[in-house]
Write a protein that holds these residues in place. Structure first.
Motif, PDB file in Angstrom:
ATOM      1  N   SER A   1     -10.463  10.795   3.660  1.00 30.90           N
ATOM      2  CA  SER A   1      -9.199  11.112   2.981  1.00 30.90           C
ATOM      3  C   SER A   1      -8.427   9.886   2.507  1.00 30.90           C
TER       4      SER A   1
ATOM      5  N   ILE B   1     -13.430  11.399  -7.820  1.00 27.83           N
ATOM      6  CA  ILE B   1     -12.424  10.365  -7.573  1.00 27.83           C
ATOM      7  C   ILE B   1     -12.669   9.127  -8.427  1.00 27.83           C
ATOM      8  N   CYS B   2     -13.922   8.724  -8.559  1.00 23.02           N
ATOM      9  CA  CYS B   2     -14.273   7.485  -9.273  1.00 23.02           C
ATOM     10  C   CYS B   2     -14.974   7.735 -10.602  1.00 23.02           C
TER      11      CYS B   2
ATOM     12  N   ASN C   1     -15.892   9.619   1.413  1.00 23.32           N
ATOM     13  CA  ASN C   1     -15.413  10.886   0.856  1.00 23.32           C
ATOM     14  C   ASN C   1     -16.537  11.610   0.124  1.00 23.32           C
TER      15      ASN C   1
ATOM     16  N   CYS D   1     -14.209   3.671   0.874  1.00 26.74           N
ATOM     17  CA  CYS D   1     -14.012   5.018   0.322  1.00 26.74           C
ATOM     18  C   CYS D   1     -13.961   6.054   1.433  1.00 26.74           C
TER      19      CYS D   1
ATOM     20  N   ALA E   1      -8.406   4.443  -4.224  1.00 24.73           N
ATOM     21  CA  ALA E   1      -9.422   4.552  -5.276  1.00 24.73           C
ATOM     22  C   ALA E   1      -9.304   3.478  -6.342  1.00 24.73           C
TER      23      ALA E   1
ATOM     24  N   PRO F   1      -8.819   8.759  -2.050  1.00 20.11           N
ATOM     25  CA  PRO F   1      -7.961   8.995  -3.219  1.00 20.11           C
ATOM     26  C   PRO F   1      -6.801   8.008  -3.330  1.00 20.11           C
TER      27      PRO F   1
ATOM     28  N   SER G   1      -0.359   6.707  -4.910  1.00 18.66           N
ATOM     29  CA  SER G   1      -1.459   5.869  -4.430  1.00 18.66           C
ATOM     30  C   SER G   1      -0.943   4.495  -4.040  1.00 18.66           C
TER      31      SER G   1
ATOM     32  N   LEU H   1      -3.133  14.660   2.519  1.00 16.51           N
ATOM     33  CA  LEU H   1      -2.968  14.710   1.071  1.00 16.51           C
ATOM     34  C   LEU H   1      -1.567  15.195   0.715  1.00 16.51           C
TER      35      LEU H   1
END
Length: 451
Positions: free
Chosen positions: A100, A162-163, A156, A97, A106, A103, A319, A43
């Protein structure tokens, strides 16, 4: 835009997740990559005060067991959804998904696939229950059970955040109609099925044949009668428009119960990608320094490009985005800079390309643009997780002129950036302690913006 692309794979071992992101090279080049082990987290942080660090692969502390040795989670037993009927969809969602990676995938891959899975689950369930929605209590149980199933297969654990996943996604929400019989009594079923049985992968976002049919059906449900709605006067009030939006979900659930399962996912994903590609998902920080160093006649080109490179480097850590999203992001940033009295084409001056707006990886810091058409990550027990990158050539970012929006492939008056005659494809695999060759192959671009 399903032309040749690059495949990124991450190898799996019995002692850990291997997060793999390969160096991007020019056509016909070969690279060897050695994997370093670390307990670091996948991340990267965006820090305006520090220079960005190369996005390198890490070895996570937990095993990749979920893909090779799935343990069935303990479910509530209070959810009426038939998860086994959508087993393949759930498995694909877990890979899309994956831990890690979620994200960073996504916006384009993970969340569209997750919402399509939920829609299909509800649609298929309605065949026996007659209901296209459930009450809040059962919705909570079903949401929890779905998250447990996905997590058990490697997804995840924070997909809700996230969604933007909520229990209300299983209810009828703002729509007054939630059962099959009522839907079929209000909408023109034949017309809806004809419009959405096959969604054109290239032209739907421009023609909106299926989307318009869904909207019309949703309007009928929102009104609660079989009369077509005229969106004017009281019918255009915010609360009514909110109900129409909620009824679109009900209509799509009904569609999934009537369409062939082999094609229904394509229908949902192609529709969702029209929305995905229509907006830039990146967050643009303050461009004050770029405004200072690049304004007016740009007296110091070196300082201007240093400021521009520094600014873009922060966008590159957010992203993965599609090639069409990159066009939109380039247009949005360009207009923002123009409003800061920057008249010169700093994209050309500083060699900013479309892939510079997507996530950068490897020591060579090369961006990956995902295809603008729906795509999934894939898993292989030997090579691991992979996904396709499109456009690995240095396509110049278009500097906006007037009010034109380069992100719109439907506007024939838009002058798109010059494209190379070919784009290269990259396929790579990496296993622990091994560096495998990455072979780049050139292929011909068949289509770019067709609409």
């Amino acid at each position: 835009m399903e032309n040749g692309g690059r495949h990124w794979r991450s190898g799996a071992s019995c002692i850990g997740y291997l997060f793999i992101f390969l160096f991007f090279l020019q056509p016909a080049a070969i690279a060897k990559i050695n994997v370093d082990e670390s307990n670091g987290v996948f991340l990267p942080e965006i820090s305006p005060s520090k220079a960005p660090q190369p996005f390198m692969p890490f070895l996570a502390p937990s095993p990749l067991g979920p893909f090779s040795n799935v343990i069935s989670p303990k479910l509530s037993g209070l959810c009426s959804l038939n998860f086994s009927a959508a087993e393949s969809m759930i498995k694909t969602t877990a890979i899309d998904c994956w831990t890690s990676l979620a994200p960073f995938l996504a916006n384009v891959i993970c969340c569209p696939q997750l919402h399509a899975t939920m829609t299909i689950l509800l649609g298929q369930s309605s065949k026996s229950s007659g209901a296209l929605a459930m009450d809040t209590a059962q919705a909570n149980h079903c949401l929890s059970d779905l998250q447990k199933l996905l997590s058990s297969q490697g997804a995840n654990d924070e997909l809700g955040e996230i969604c933007s996943l909520k229990a209300s996604n299983f209810t009828r929400g703002s729509c007054p109609i939630g059962d099959v019989d009522r839907v079929e009594s209000l909408v023109d079923s034949k017309q809806l099925l004809t419009a959405c049985k096959r969604v054109d992968s290239v032209n739907e976002c421009c023609t909106q044949i299926c989307q318009n049919a869904i909207t019309e059906a949703a309007r009928r449900l929102a009104l609660g009668s079989g009369q077509a709605l005229e969106m004017g006067g009281a019918l255009a009030l915010p609360e009514h428009l909110y109900r129409v939006d909620g009824c679109k979900s009900i209509v799509m659930r009904w569609l999934t119960s009537r369409l062939d399962l082999s094609s229904v996912k394509q229908v949902l994903r192609r529709i969702s990608n029209c929305n995905v590609n229509s907006a830039c998902p990146l967050v643009f920080p303050d461009a004050k320094r770029v405004g200072q160093d690049c304004a007016d006649d740009i007296s110091n080109r070196t300082a201007c490009c240093a400021a521009m490179d520094g600014y873009v480097s922060h966008l590159q850590k957010q992203s993965f985005i599609t090639n069409l999203q990159a066009l939109g992001c380039a247009s949005q940033l360009g207009r923002q800079l123009q409003e800061m009295n920057i008249s010169a084409n700093v994209y050309s001056l500083c060699h900013v390309t479309l892939k510079d707006f997507s996530l950068q990886v490897g020591s060579q810091e090369s961006g990956c643009l995902l295809p603008s058409l729906p795509s999934d990550a894939t898993f292989d027990q030997f090579s691991g997780i992979s996904f396709t990158c499109d456009l690995n050539d240095n396509i110049p970012a278009p500097w906006p002129s007037g009010s034109e929006l380069p992100s719109s492939s439907c506007n024939k008056s838009i002058t798109l950036p010059a494209l190379p005659a070919a784009t290269s494809g990259q396929s790579g695999e990496i296993k622990k302690y091994m560096g495998l060759g990455v072979i780049l192959q050139s292929i011909i671009i068949l289509l770019w913006f067709l609409c």
